[in-house]
Design a protein around this motif. Sequence first.
Motif, PDB file in Angstrom:
ATOM      1  N   SER A 141       7.896   6.019 -12.167  1.00 60.56           N
ATOM      2  CA  SER A 141       8.848   6.037 -11.297  1.00 60.56           C
ATOM      3  C   SER A 141       8.249   5.724  -9.667  1.00 60.56           C
ATOM      4  N   THR A 142       7.248   6.370  -9.622  1.00 57.75           N
ATOM      5  CA  THR A 142       6.317   6.201  -8.340  1.00 57.75           C
ATOM      6  C   THR A 142       5.829   4.589  -8.229  1.00 57.75           C
ATOM      7  N   LEU A 143       5.414   4.101  -9.233  1.00 52.34           N
ATOM      8  CA  LEU A 143       5.173   2.779  -9.126  1.00 52.34           C
ATOM      9  C   LEU A 143       6.404   1.954  -8.853  1.00 52.34           C
ATOM     10  N   ASP A 144       7.279   2.154  -9.570  1.00 45.12           N
ATOM     11  CA  ASP A 144       8.370   1.509  -9.368  1.00 45.12           C
ATOM     12  C   ASP A 144       9.125   1.174  -7.811  1.00 45.12           C
ATOM     13  N   ILE A 145       8.714   2.667  -7.237  1.00 45.80           N
ATOM     14  CA  ILE A 145       9.219   2.741  -5.890  1.00 45.80           C
ATOM     15  C   ILE A 145       8.206   1.836  -4.717  1.00 45.80           C
ATOM     16  N   LEU A 146       6.951   2.049  -5.252  1.00 50.03           N
ATOM     17  CA  LEU A 146       6.124   1.346  -4.463  1.00 50.03           C
ATOM     18  C   LEU A 146       6.351  -0.095  -4.575  1.00 50.03           C
ATOM     19  N   ILE A 147       6.591  -0.537  -5.960  1.00 51.99           N
ATOM     20  CA  ILE A 147       6.837  -2.112  -5.941  1.00 51.99           C
ATOM     21  C   ILE A 147       8.141  -2.440  -5.062  1.00 51.99           C
ATOM     22  N   GLU A 148       9.191  -1.655  -5.144  1.00 57.71           N
ATOM     23  CA  GLU A 148      10.455  -1.996  -4.432  1.00 57.71           C
ATOM     24  C   GLU A 148       9.980  -2.102  -3.076  1.00 57.71           C
ATOM     25  N   HIS A 149       9.370  -1.140  -2.767  1.00 58.59           N
ATOM     26  CA  HIS A 149       9.081  -1.146  -1.043  1.00 58.59           C
ATOM     27  C   HIS A 149       8.220  -2.297  -0.740  1.00 58.59           C
ATOM     28  N   THR A 150       7.480  -2.964  -1.697  1.00 57.45           N
ATOM     29  CA  THR A 150       6.742  -4.082  -1.212  1.00 57.45           C
ATOM     30  C   THR A 150       7.739  -5.381  -1.149  1.00 57.45           C
ATOM     31  N   HIS A 151       8.784  -5.179  -1.882  1.00 57.88           N
ATOM     32  CA  HIS A 151       9.870  -6.399  -1.980  1.00 57.88           C
ATOM     33  C   HIS A 151      10.571  -6.251  -0.564  1.00 57.88           C
ATOM     34  N   LYS A 152      10.815  -5.046   0.027  1.00 57.90           N
ATOM     35  CA  LYS A 152      11.608  -4.932   1.437  1.00 57.90           C
ATOM     36  C   LYS A 152      10.707  -5.232   2.500  1.00 57.90           C
ATOM     37  N   THR A 153       9.441  -4.930   2.207  1.00 61.83           N
ATOM     38  CA  THR A 153       8.602  -4.954   3.733  1.00 61.83           C
ATOM     39  C   THR A 153       7.803  -6.383   3.396  1.00 61.83           C
ATOM     40  N   GLU A 154       7.722  -6.867   2.452  1.00 61.40           N
ATOM     41  CA  GLU A 154       6.699  -8.073   2.114  1.00 61.40           C
ATOM     42  C   GLU A 154       5.272  -7.814   2.052  1.00 61.40           C
ATOM     43  N   ALA A 155       5.091  -6.599   1.950  1.00 59.51           N
ATOM     44  CA  ALA A 155       3.466  -6.039   1.696  1.00 59.51           C
ATOM     45  C   ALA A 155       3.092  -6.317   0.492  1.00 59.51           C
ATOM     46  N   SER A 156       1.833  -6.415   0.196  1.00 61.33           N
ATOM     47  CA  SER A 156       1.504  -6.876  -1.201  1.00 61.33           C
ATOM     48  C   SER A 156       0.413  -5.473  -1.715  1.00 61.33           C
ATOM     49  N   ILE A 157       0.693  -5.449  -2.797  1.00 59.11           N
ATOM     50  CA  ILE A 157      -0.307  -4.265  -3.826  1.00 59.11           C
ATOM     51  C   ILE A 157      -1.261  -5.125  -4.568  1.00 59.11           C
ATOM     52  N   TYR A 158      -2.363  -5.219  -4.176  1.00 60.43           N
ATOM     53  CA  TYR A 158      -3.288  -6.143  -4.957  1.00 60.43           C
ATOM     54  C   TYR A 158      -3.918  -5.391  -6.245  1.00 60.43           C
ATOM     55  N   ALA A 159      -4.077  -4.178  -5.953  1.00 63.32           N
ATOM     56  CA  ALA A 159      -4.450  -3.447  -7.057  1.00 63.32           C
ATOM     57  C   ALA A 159      -4.084  -1.900  -6.910  1.00 63.32           C
ATOM     58  N   TYR A 160      -3.819  -0.996  -8.063  1.00 60.36           N
ATOM     59  CA  TYR A 160      -3.376   0.507  -7.818  1.00 60.36           C
ATOM     60  C   TYR A 160      -4.123   1.444  -9.077  1.00 60.36           C
ATOM     61  N   CYS A 161      -4.119   2.472  -8.735  1.00 62.79           N
ATOM     62  CA  CYS A 161      -4.803   3.271  -9.589  1.00 62.79           C
ATOM     63  C   CYS A 161      -4.061   4.664  -9.539  1.00 62.79           C
ATOM     64  N   ILE A 162      -3.043   5.222 -10.385  1.00 63.71           N
ATOM     65  CA  ILE A 162      -2.381   6.427 -10.336  1.00 63.71           C
ATOM     66  C   ILE A 162      -3.295   7.453 -11.129  1.00 63.71           C
ATOM     67  N   MET A 163      -3.658   8.465 -10.245  1.00 60.50           N
ATOM     68  CA  MET A 163      -4.448   9.415 -10.938  1.00 60.50           C
ATOM     69  C   MET A 163      -3.489  10.846 -11.036  1.00 60.50           C
ATOM     70  N   PRO A 164      -3.998  11.787 -11.718  1.00 60.78           N
ATOM     71  CA  PRO A 164      -2.946  12.867 -11.819  1.00 60.78           C
ATOM     72  C   PRO A 164      -2.535  13.549 -10.479  1.00 60.78           C
ATOM     73  N   ASP A 165      -3.117  13.671  -9.561  1.00 64.58           N
ATOM     74  CA  ASP A 165      -2.659  14.110  -8.330  1.00 64.58           C
ATOM     75  C   ASP A 165      -2.835  13.053  -7.026  1.00 64.58           C
ATOM     76  N   HIS A 166      -2.971  12.131  -7.235  1.00 65.35           N
ATOM     77  CA  HIS A 166      -3.114  11.143  -6.204  1.00 65.35           C
ATOM     78  C   HIS A 166      -3.037   9.636  -6.695  1.00 65.35           C
ATOM     79  N   VAL A 167      -2.648   8.667  -5.617  1.00 64.06           N
ATOM     80  CA  VAL A 167      -2.512   7.412  -5.913  1.00 64.06           C
ATOM     81  C   VAL A 167      -3.424   6.611  -5.096  1.00 64.06           C
ATOM     82  N   HIS A 168      -4.089   5.286  -5.497  1.00 62.43           N
ATOM     83  CA  HIS A 168      -4.958   4.652  -4.880  1.00 62.43           C
ATOM     84  C   HIS A 168      -4.296   3.145  -4.462  1.00 62.43           C
ATOM     85  N   LEU A 169      -4.279   2.672  -3.467  1.00 56.06           N
ATOM     86  CA  LEU A 169      -3.547   1.263  -3.400  1.00 56.06           C
ATOM     87  C   LEU A 169      -4.426   0.520  -2.427  1.00 56.06           C
ATOM     88  N   VAL A 170      -4.514  -1.066  -2.942  1.00 54.74           N
ATOM     89  CA  VAL A 170      -5.181  -1.723  -2.190  1.00 54.74           C
ATOM     90  C   VAL A 170      -4.255  -2.838  -1.848  1.00 54.74           C
TER      91      VAL A 170
END
Length: 75
Positions: A46-75
Amino acid sequence: AQSSLPKRKHTRLDKELYAETQNVCYITICTKGRQKIFENPLAAQSTLDILIEHTHKTEASIYAYCIMPDHVHLV
């Protein structure tokens, strides 16, 4: 009561730099109280879906991500 969490470094860039589209930034987002909510696959997806939806709205890019148990890394 003193927190058992280590002190964080506040290494943030000027907010204007995050808005420039040619800049690539590394961002870490932590859960409140470092709760391990992303151990739940549905919460992680669900968190990944929200981040991807946000990229479409803002034209931002996510080049890489890593979802850990208590945090998320984004490039």
